[in-house]
Structure formats: C-alpha cells, structure tokens
Design an enzyme around this catalytic site. Structure first.
Site, PDB file in Angstrom:
ATOM      1  CG  ASN A 203      -1.781  -0.941   1.090  1.00 43.10           C
ATOM      2  OD1 ASN A 203      -2.539  -1.437   0.009  1.00 43.10           O
ATOM      3  ND2 ASN A 203      -2.255  -1.713   2.235  1.00 43.10           N
TER       4      ASN A 203
ATOM      5  NE  ARG B 197      -3.994   2.999   0.954  1.00 43.01           N
ATOM      6  CZ  ARG B 197      -4.231   2.087   1.824  1.00 43.01           C
ATOM      7  NH1 ARG B 197      -4.059   2.514   3.125  1.00 43.01           N
ATOM      8  NH2 ARG B 197      -4.789   0.964   1.875  1.00 43.01           N
TER       9      ARG B 197
ATOM     10  NE  ARG C 130      -8.926  -0.451  10.587  1.00 44.61           N
ATOM     11  CZ  ARG C 130      -8.569  -0.525   9.369  1.00 44.61           C
ATOM     12  NH1 ARG C 130      -9.444  -0.298   8.640  1.00 44.61           N
ATOM     13  NH2 ARG C 130      -7.469  -0.659   9.027  1.00 44.61           N
TER      14      ARG C 130
HETATM   15  P1  ADP Z   1      -5.952  -0.240   5.412  1.00 40.23           P
HETATM   16  O1  ADP Z   1      -5.073  -1.292   5.542  1.00 40.23           O
HETATM   17  O2  ADP Z   1      -5.315   1.125   5.472  1.00 40.23           O
HETATM   18  O3  ADP Z   1      -7.155  -0.291   6.137  1.00 40.23           O
HETATM   19  P2  ADP Z   1      -7.698  -0.601   2.896  1.00 40.23           P
HETATM   20  O4  ADP Z   1      -7.240  -1.423   2.011  1.00 40.23           O
HETATM   21  O5  ADP Z   1      -8.588  -1.373   4.008  1.00 40.23           O
HETATM   22  O6  ADP Z   1      -6.137  -0.432   3.817  1.00 40.23           O
HETATM   23  O7  ADP Z   1      -8.022   0.659   2.775  1.00 40.23           O
HETATM   24  C1  ADP Z   1      -8.017   1.973   3.374  1.00 40.23           C
HETATM   25  C2  ADP Z   1      -9.230   2.810   3.237  1.00 40.23           C
HETATM   26  O8  ADP Z   1      -9.169   3.186   2.003  1.00 40.23           O
HETATM   27  C3  ADP Z   1     -10.642   2.125   3.612  1.00 40.23           C
HETATM   28  O9  ADP Z   1     -11.373   3.274   4.002  1.00 40.23           O
HETATM   29  C4  ADP Z   1     -11.169   1.630   2.334  1.00 40.23           C
HETATM   30  O10 ADP Z   1     -12.422   1.686   2.243  1.00 40.23           O
HETATM   31  C5  ADP Z   1     -10.496   2.716   1.285  1.00 40.23           C
HETATM   32  N1  ADP Z   1     -10.025   2.171   0.003  1.00 40.23           N
HETATM   33  C6  ADP Z   1      -9.148   1.183  -0.242  1.00 40.23           C
HETATM   34  N2  ADP Z   1      -9.010   1.050  -1.520  1.00 40.23           N
HETATM   35  C7  ADP Z   1      -9.673   1.901  -2.091  1.00 40.23           C
HETATM   36  C8  ADP Z   1      -9.829   2.339  -3.710  1.00 40.23           C
HETATM   37  N3  ADP Z   1      -9.448   1.603  -4.355  1.00 40.23           N
HETATM   38  N4  ADP Z   1     -10.862   3.186  -3.772  1.00 40.23           N
HETATM   39  C9  ADP Z   1     -11.423   4.066  -2.625  1.00 40.23           C
HETATM   40  N5  ADP Z   1     -11.389   3.786  -1.403  1.00 40.23           N
HETATM   41  C10 ADP Z   1     -10.580   2.696  -1.159  1.00 40.23           C
HETATM   42 MG    MG Z   2      -4.557  -5.172   1.715  1.00 38.58          MG
END
Ligand code: ADP
Ligand code: MG
Ligand code: ADP
Length: 457
Positions: free
Chosen positions: A290, A292, A338
């Site tokens: 990821n 970010r 969470r």
């Molecule tokens: P984390 O491990 O940080 O929780 P997630 O993959 O669950 O990573 O995503 C983090 C946030 O970003 C969540 O709120 C999810 O709904 C949102 N999110 C993840 N991927 C996308 C995407 N492709 N488009 C829009 N929102 C996304």
């Molecule tokens: Mg993942």
C-alpha cells in the site's frame, strides 16, 4: 520545508494530518464536499475550499477541482491521506506538472504497485516470496482454471486493481470457478473500472502481518516493525496490534528484511506498507504494497515514537530519514480498535447518522483519532470509520486491559458501532492468548454477538 499543504481527504485522517502540520508550523488547506461543510477537518484547517457535491466522484475524487484549489490557495504540496486519490498515479503526475509536491511516492511507483498482479511479479524477481499463483494477470477463465488446477484449490481470484477487500472471491472447487470468476470481474469493474484478475493459492488460516517502511529520496530505507491485522471482517481489518504474537525475533528479522527489499526494488519513497500472509509453519508471502499512509499507522507510532505523517512530509521535502534501522526502537505493546458506524449484528451494514451524544476515552496511554464531535453528522456517502481507539502499554496484557477500559468509556449515540464487538473480542480466550488468524472473527462472530445479547439481559 513546505509553507502550505492541501489535504485531499476528510474525516479522521484529514484531522490527523492537520495536527502534524500545525506542530510543524505548516499552514493547511482543507477541501470539503457540500455534505461536509460542518466537518471537523474544515474547522481545524487554516482555510477550507468547497470542491463539489456530496458524491465522492464529484468532490474528493475530483482531480481538477482539487488541483485548482491547491494552486489558487498557493499550496506547495498535497497530502492525499488514505482511500480516495491516495493511490491515484495521475494525481501524483499532475502535481509534478503543476509544481506541487505530492506527499507520497512518484506516479510510476504508484502505478506499478497499484497493479497487484504486476507487483507480485516484481517481488518474485527480487526474491521477495509471493503466494503461489498466476504469473501476472490471467487473461481468460480457461487460464484461471489452469493456474488454479496447478496450485491446487482453494484459490483466491483477485482484482489487479483491488483494495478495501473488494474484487476478491474464494473458490473451493473447479465447478465454482466460472460463477465466482465472473462475480469478481463484475465487482472489479464496478469498484475500480478495471476487470483485470489474477489467481493466488488461498493460504489456510494465515495471519495478516504487515511491515511499515519509510524510504527517503537519498536511498535510505528502514522498517518500523510489524502490525498484526488478522482480526478482519470481509477481508477488512477491525483490530490491529504490534508486536505480533505470531513472530519471533528471527522471523521478524527475515520479514523486515523482505519488506525493505520490496521497497528498494520498487524504488519506493515515502511511508508505505508491505503486506504479507503468514501461514502456520512460519512461511510468509507478499500479498501487496500500500503506497500511502495506512489506517492503522498509529499502532506503529505508539511503539516507535515516530510521527509517520511528519516523516512523509520531511521525505517529500527532500530531507533524509530522521533515523537508521538500528535506531528504530519498538517499545511495549500497542493495540488499535476501529470504531465503525456499522451494525455487526446486521452483516456490518453501515448505518451512519447524527452523533447525538459523544464521550471518548482518555487517560494514560490512550489515543483517539476521530473527526467526531457531539452533534456532527456522519454522511452516508463515505467510509464508515468513526473513530480509532489506540492504546499503548508495557506488556500485551496491560495493553488489552487498557483497551478494555478505554472502550468501556466510549459512548456514541445516534447509530450502531463496532465498539461493543471490539470490547468482546478483547475478552475472547484465543485473542487473549494471541492465538488467532484471519478466520477468527468469522468463526467467533455469532458467539460474540450472542455474548453481547446475554450481557444486555
Ligand atoms: P488499510 O489497511 O489502510 O485499512 P484498506 O485497503 O482497507 O487499507 O483501505 C483503507 C481505506 O481506503 C478504507 O477506508 C477503504 O475503504 C479505502 N479504499 C481502499 N481501496 C480503495 C479504492 N481503490 N478506492 C477507494 N477507496 C479505497
Ligand atoms: Mg490489503
Ligand atoms: P486489499 O487490496 O483489498 O487489501 P489484499 O490482497 O491485501 O486485498 O487482501 C485482503 C485480505 O484478504 C488479507 O488481509 C488477507 O486476510 C486475505 N488474503 C489475501 N490474499 C490471501 C491469500 N492468498 N490467502 C489467504 N488470505 C488472503
């Protein structure tokens, strides 16, 4: 250093970023949709710009509106937070064209890692173990069937552009493949505008272990240890902790080295997370990176004392990392729960609304990241994350006890939340022993909800 940063996000993460900016004496520009005119991030920022109507596609995903706001308010950088445009390579490219710094890796890196099938290939070429599966994407149902047959069922059919647990299907037998392949593809097109799929062997009862990395523009890369995010519902995390009970010092060392190698071969810059699944025998496999800041980043901040948002900003400004690997210290134990505006008894259906009453916990070792205030509205258009309760203590057991009492102090009236469910998880014997994997919640959900019902009688 930057003078003024635009925060292209909302909710708790926008508030979180504003806090660090203020400590660094950097001005902030919030952007908001018409549904968020009264939102906390709007009130806390130096100034705020409305970028469109409630629908995310018209506001928080509206690239031209966000770039225009940044240029017109004289910003020198954009922080994208998580979700929304945070993994949008075009935003990173356009920032560069507009003379703005994107606080994150370059567009080309986001593009490579954003395609999970391509990222797998890159990792494999660089000796980072990946889950057995397809070489890159599969182009047809027939090819998916051939890969699944070769690696053996059960498999996961996954969207190359997937995220947030979407676009993924578990397939247990060949006859299920056609229907589930089509379903994964349809969901991938609907959610990500890209139907490309790949196939991975399903690792049975794994732990989800991820490593936080930091990489600067001078070639320095460090990892800040792991987070165990195995308590999940629908492949989405609910409770996270660090350190993980599933790793000993040797395994931590090996996985940390693999995470650093992953960042290096991707020519990564900024804060990033390398995600692995870890099976019962101690074998680990890369699943994705990821590019970010992560929702659960405070867990790492609590045990290392590093402000990850500050490091992201410093790296984007061209400064070297504030630490070497040997200077990274992991102290004590941290847990995050969470609190989502969702009803666990109704399939985690999001049920946002107006926060009629609010009391949040405090005291020693407790941190709450939220954009809630009494009377605020949680708009239905966006993520259901309402608050993150994070605790830090010397030992795991102390952290569990601290989290229990912190959650007992939480009062949120106006909509159902996951707070009580998290509280019950902290009493489950398997959780207390640290013996859990990604199937924990699915396996115990019904019993936990029943427990809750009994408690209320
Ligand atoms: P984390 O491990 O940080 O929780 P997630 O993959 O669950 O990573 O995503 C983090 C946030 O970003 C969540 O709120 C999810 O709904 C949102 N999110 C993840 N991927 C996308 C995407 N492709 N488009 C829009 N929102 C996304
Ligand atoms: Mg993942
Ligand atoms: P997303 O981009 O939606 O976060 P991931 O590829 O990170 O998707 O997978 C989400 C979750 O699904 C992981 O945290 C893990 O629990 C589970 N998962 C993913 N791949 C596998 C696999 N090959 N075997 C077992 N579980 C997996």
């Amino acid at each position: 250093m930057f003078h003024r940063i635009l925060i292209a996000n909302r909710g708790e993460i926008a508030v979180r970023i504003i806090r660090t900016c203020r400590e660094m004496e950097i001005e902030t520009v919030a952007v908001y949709s018409t549904a968020d005119a009264e939102a906390l991030h709007v009130k806390l920022a130096t100034r705020a710009v409305c970028i469109g109507p409630a629908r995310a596609a018209d506001s928080y995903l509206n690239l031209p509106a966000i770039l225009t706001a940044a240029v017109e308010t004289g910003c020198d950088a954009i922080h994208p937070g998580y979700g929304f445009l945070s993994e949008n390579a075009e935003l990173a490219d356009l920032c560069a064209e507009c003379g703005l710094k994107f606080i994150g890796p370059g567009g080309d890196v986001i593009r490579t890692m954003g395609n999970k099938a391509a990222a797998r290939m890159l990792m494999r070429e660089n000796r980072v173990p990946v889950v057995p599966g397809s070489d890159g994407p599969v182009r047809s149902l027939e090819q998916a069937a051939a890969v699944a047959g070769a690696v053996g069922y059960p498999v996961l059919v996954k969207a190359s552009s997937g995220g947030g647990g979407r676009g993924m299907r578990r397939v247990d037998a060949p006859e299920e493949l056609p229907g589930l392949y089509a379903a994964a593809q349809a969901e991938a097109v609907a959610c990500f505008g890209d139907g490309e799929l790949y196939v991975e062997k399903l690792i049975l009862h794994p732990r989800h272990i991820e490593f936080q990395v930091l990489a600067d523009s001078h070639g320095n890369v460090v990892h800040l240890g792991e987070r165990d995010c195995s308590i999940q519902r629908k492949n989405q995390k609910l409770v996270e902790e660090s350190p993980s009970r599933g790793l000993d010092a040797d395994l931590r060392q090996a996985m940390g080295a693999a995470a650093v190698r992953a960042a290096q071969c991707a020519r990564y810059q900024s804060a990033g997370t390398v995600e692995f699944v870890l099976d019962g025998s101690g074998a680990f496999y890369f699943i994705e990176m990821n590019t970010r800041i992560q929702v659960e980043h405070p867990v790492t901040e609590m045990i290392t004392g590093v402000d990850l948002v500050r490091e992201q900003i410093r790296i984007a400004a061209g400064l070297p990392l504030g630490m070497t690997q040997s200077e990274v210290r992991q102290n004590g134990h941290a847990l995050e729960c969470r609190i989502n505006a969702e009803d666990p008894g109704a399939g985690f259906r999001p049920g946002p609304g107006t926060t009629r009453f609010l009391h949040l916990p405090g005291g020693p070792g407790v941190r709450v990241d939220t954009a809630l205030y009494c009377g605020c509205v949680m708009p239905p258009q966006y993520d259901s994350l309402a608050a993150k309760v994070v605790v830090h203590a010397h030992t795991r057991l102390e952290a569990i006890r601290r989290m229990r009492r912190a959650l007992e102090e939480v009062v949120i009236e106006g909509y159902p939340t996951t707070a009580d469910l998290c509280h019950l998880i902290l009493y489950h014997p398997d959780f207390v022993k640290g013996k859990y994997d990604t199937s924990f919640l699915e396996r115990h959900l019904e019993a936990l909800l029943q427990w809750e019902g009994e408690g209320e009688r």
